[in-house]
Design a protein around this motif. Structure first.
Motif, PDB file in Angstrom:
ATOM      1  N   SER A   1      83.774  61.066  45.950  1.00 19.57           N
ATOM      2  CA  SER A   1      83.144  60.288  44.885  1.00 19.57           C
ATOM      3  C   SER A   1      84.153  59.988  43.774  1.00 19.57           C
ATOM      4  CB  SER A   1      81.943  61.053  44.321  1.00 19.57           C
ATOM      5  OG  SER A   1      81.362  60.349  43.252  1.00 19.57           O
TER       6      SER A   1
ATOM      7  N   TYR B   1      86.631  57.327  45.032  1.00 24.16           N
ATOM      8  CA  TYR B   1      86.113  55.958  45.118  1.00 24.16           C
ATOM      9  C   TYR B   1      85.777  55.358  43.758  1.00 24.16           C
ATOM     10  CZ  TYR B   1      85.641  56.285  50.199  1.00 24.16           C
ATOM     11  OH  TYR B   1      85.898  56.411  51.535  1.00 24.16           O
ATOM     12  N   HIS B   2      85.335  56.186  42.816  1.00 24.88           N
ATOM     13  CA  HIS B   2      84.749  55.643  41.591  1.00 24.88           C
ATOM     14  C   HIS B   2      85.585  55.850  40.332  1.00 24.88           C
ATOM     15  CE1 HIS B   2      81.235  54.833  43.973  1.00 24.88           C
ATOM     16  NE2 HIS B   2      81.054  56.111  44.255  1.00 24.88           N
TER      17      HIS B   2
END
Length: 284
Positions: free
Chosen positions: A161, A164-165
């Motif tokens: 996470s 990706y973010h």
């Protein structure tokens, strides 16, 4: 405590025979009412990590591990950070077998999980450091242990996470990539289903970082040359100075290391890794 921490340089052999007596007041200071004193005690324990890891008295090492781990659960950010730093030092001097024999591995994994859940943004990154160090030290022996589920169900989704973010200009991104590389090398069975998308993201980051750099380089060069024309001189210092302010290529370097590591680990993947890299990154 500062004097004791300094003594480890040069007096290690003399101190080693009295390790338990020497470290007992330091361990007690972990509960001191002043956060500064608790923080210094972590520093001292970290200085003793090498000595403790080879000490035949496993009880002393267990006490050090448990004390450091216990303070990772504190609510004071300063203590969390110092405890994570000390834990990394102990991990770097340890092995999977030692931690299993001490009975601290499962508890430590749960403490790292709690840190990811409860820490603030900065110390979540310290948790990622601890996780990467622990995973690297344990190696692929994790694959055959009963600890694999916490990696599969919590650590991998959490780190992915962040990967990706997180914005590329924040510390979480390169740290997440480094942590993912440790997971890919040491627990490949849980990472393999995501290899294609991890590589795609890495190649996109590499291409984006280099493209931004090239654009900034072109703009800086044009601006510097225009300034030379305005000033009516051919001094090349303007160009060199402009190039000195270009964006960092550290994310590109990290991405390249990550891609290389993934290719080496999953050389027999069910898809053509090099074809994927070429599709995303192209001839550049």
């Amino acid at each position: 405590m500062l004097a004791l921490g300094a003594l480890i340089s040069g007096c290690e052999e003399m101190i080693e025979t009295e390790a338990l007596q020497v470290l007992t007041p330091v361990i007690e200071a972990l509960s001191d009412s002043l956060p500064e004193n608790r923080s210094i005690s972590w520093w001292v324990l970290g200085r003793f990590a090498n000595m403790m890891s080879r000490n035949e008295n496993l009880e002393i090492l267990r006490k050090c591990f448990q004390s450091v781990e216990g303070k990772m659960k504190e609510s004071e950010p300063l203590i969390q950070d110092a405890a994570c730093t000390a834990m990394i030092k102990y991990l770097e001097c340890s092995t999977f077998q030692v931690m299993e024999s001490l009975g601290v591995l499962e508890s430590l994994l749960n403490t790292i999980k709690e840190g990811f859940i409860n820490y603030g943004a900065k110390n979540k990154l310290r948790c990622m450091d601890v996780l990467a160090s622990l995973t690297t030290i344990c190696g692929q022996q994790l694959e055959e242990s009963n600890h694999l589920q916490i990696y599969k169900n919590f650590f991998l989704p959490t780190v992915m996470s962040a990967f990706y973010h997180s914005p590329l200009d924040e510390a979480a991104f390169p740290l997440s990539m480094e942590c993912l590389q440790s997971l890919a090398c040491n627990v490949p069975s849980i990472v393999e289903p995501y290899v294609k998308e991890l590589l795609t993201r890495s190649c996109e980051v590499l291409a984006e970082t280099l493209s931004d750099y090239q654009e900034a380089l072109t703009d800086a060069t044009e601006d510097a040359l225009q300034q030379q024309e305005i000033n009516g001189n051919g001094n090349s210092n303007n160009v060199r100075n402009a190039h000195g302010a270009l964006p960092s290529l550290s994310n590109a370097e990290t991405a390249m290391e990550f891609i290389s590591g993934i290719i080496a680990t999953f050389a027999n993947a069910s898809f053509d890794v090099l074809e994927l890299v070429d599709a995303v990154y192209g001839e550049d």
